[in-house]
Scaffold this active site. Structure first.
Site, PDB file in Angstrom:
ATOM      1  N   LYS A  53       0.847  -1.208   0.000  1.00 49.17           N
ATOM      2  CA  LYS A  53       0.000   0.000   0.000  1.00 49.17           C
ATOM      3  C   LYS A  53       0.877   1.251   0.000  1.00 49.17           C
ATOM      4  O   LYS A  53       0.604   2.214  -0.723  1.00 49.17           O
ATOM      5  CB  LYS A  53      -0.948  -0.024   1.218  1.00 49.17           C
ATOM      6  CG  LYS A  53      -2.084  -1.022   1.042  1.00 49.17           C
ATOM      7  CD  LYS A  53      -2.863  -1.316   2.298  1.00 49.17           C
ATOM      8  CE  LYS A  53      -3.835  -2.471   2.014  1.00 49.17           C
ATOM      9  NZ  LYS A  53      -4.580  -2.903   3.199  1.00 49.17           N
ATOM     10  N   GLN A  97      -4.946  -1.488   9.325  1.00 48.48           N
ATOM     11  CA  GLN A  97      -4.806  -2.819   8.741  1.00 48.48           C
ATOM     12  C   GLN A  97      -5.443  -3.862   9.668  1.00 48.48           C
ATOM     13  O   GLN A  97      -5.133  -3.922  10.850  1.00 48.48           O
ATOM     14  CB  GLN A  97      -3.311  -3.130   8.520  1.00 48.48           C
ATOM     15  CG  GLN A  97      -3.054  -4.432   7.801  1.00 48.48           C
ATOM     16  CD  GLN A  97      -3.587  -4.448   6.371  1.00 48.48           C
ATOM     17  OE1 GLN A  97      -3.431  -3.486   5.619  1.00 48.48           O
ATOM     18  NE2 GLN A  97      -4.231  -5.534   5.980  1.00 48.48           N
ATOM     19  N   ASP A 120     -11.110   2.576   3.443  1.00 52.27           N
ATOM     20  CA  ASP A 120     -11.350   1.135   3.291  1.00 52.27           C
ATOM     21  C   ASP A 120     -12.840   0.854   3.115  1.00 52.27           C
ATOM     22  O   ASP A 120     -13.221  -0.207   2.623  1.00 52.27           O
ATOM     23  CB  ASP A 120     -10.855   0.395   4.554  1.00 52.27           C
ATOM     24  CG  ASP A 120      -9.659  -0.506   4.252  1.00 52.27           C
ATOM     25  OD1 ASP A 120      -9.381  -0.739   3.066  1.00 52.27           O
ATOM     26  OD2 ASP A 120      -9.012  -0.969   5.206  1.00 52.27           O
TER      27      ASP A 120
END
Ligand code: NAP
Length: 284
Positions: A53, A97, A120
């Site tokens: 990422k 995460q 997200d």
């Protein structure tokens, strides 16, 4: 004759567009778009995801702010960091995460990410907006699937879409995105009575099960579009999807491979969501 939807190629082209937009943002706002990434612990897979990422951010010209916290981090410490990033004007997107350690209340942490920075798309607010058919930041993997379908002008409106899998990160948002695009959607799961019958009705079949080569040729309608979200290892340890690609492909009009299909699109859509979040925050 089937056509492959090449996720690697599409991802490269979308990243080119994002890079141009990120540059336009910088010219207008005098700063780079910013993405904060928080990794707790040392899980191997999570470390790789986070590294990829951050690499993608560099590639498209998004500034990344990386935070590596120990597995033992306290709930209040993590909450304080997310709150600080929520108020940080240089941060347009916040990504925590997953999975988080068992002693952390993940729902509470995700709930602290402001809806406009939830790149997200996993927060209850963004999922709620998606369910209501409102403008939102949609989860990256299903959003990547939509981009793949659109890239080939595959008709969605009025078509029968079947999604196998109902997880909060793939199946559920996937079904909502297809519904919002006017497909008639069926969601299948482990308790579905006649999975084969449901799958055979699909013009667009999305497999998000997590079982190697689970979707076989007898489950696929002739000329269907088959999207394989699965990432599994076969009996030889080779990466493979949920679809028995070799035997299914000849029945399809379009099909995505594994690797090189949906996988490369996920991080690209994270960059896309971060870009959208930044432009919306700055009202550009
Ligand atoms: P998950 O949370 O384990 O969900 C799997 C879903 O499949 C569940 O809804 C489950 O039903 C359903 N299922 C399991 N066995 C079934 C059966 N026999 N018949 C019908 N449905 C069945 O998995 P996930 O996180 O959604 O991920 C799915 C796959 O996508 C995995 O291979 C994962 O690695 C991959 N993935 C790929 C990306 C990417 O970037 N390409 C991103 C995320 C995930 P129940 O709800 O009834 O248990």
């Amino acid at each position: 004759m089937y056509e492959i939807i090449d996720g690697k190629q599409l991802s490269a082209s979308v990243r080119g567009e994002i890079a141009a937009e990120a540059n336009r943002f910088k010219q207008k706002c005098g700063r780079q778009i910013g993405l904060a990434v928080i990794l707790v612990g040392e899980d191997n897979a999570s470390q790789i995801y986070v590294r990829n990422k951050i690499k993608a951010c560099e590639e498209v010209g998004i500034k990344s702010f990386a935070y590596y916290l120990p597995q033992s981090v306290a709930q209040n410490e993590l909450e304080d960091l997310v709150k600080e990033l929520a108020d940080n004007g240089e941060v347009d997107g916040i990504l925590v995460q997953l999975p988080l350690p068992a002693h952390i209340d993940a729902g509470k942490i995700l709930g602290l990410i402001p809806v406009e920075k939830d790149v997200d798309g996993f927060s209850e607010q963004n999922m709620g907006k998606l369910a209501m058919g409102e403008e939102c930041l949609a989860a990256c993997t299903p959003n990547g699937v939509m981009t793949m379908l659109k890239s080939k002008n595959i008709p969605i409106k009025g078509k029968k879409a079947v999604v196998v899998g109902r997880s909060n990160i793939v199946g559920r948002p996937m079904a909502l995105l297809l519904l919002n695009a006017d497909a008639t959607v069926t969601v299948c799961h482990s308790k579905t009575a006649d999975l084969k019958k449901e799958c055979l009705s699909a013009d667009i079949l999305v497999a998000a099960v997590g079982k190697a080569k689970f979707i076989t040729a007898d489950m696929v309608k002739v000329d269907a579009t088959v999207i394989d979200v699965g990432m599994n290892r076969d009996e030889n340890g080779k990466l493979c999807g949920d679809v028995d690609f070799e035997n299914v492909k000849d029945k399809c009009s379009y099909i995505t491979p594994v690797p090189g299909g949906v996988g490369p699109m996920t991080i690209t859509m994270l960059m896309y969501n971060t870009c959208i979040a930044a432009f919306r925050r700055e009202k550009i």
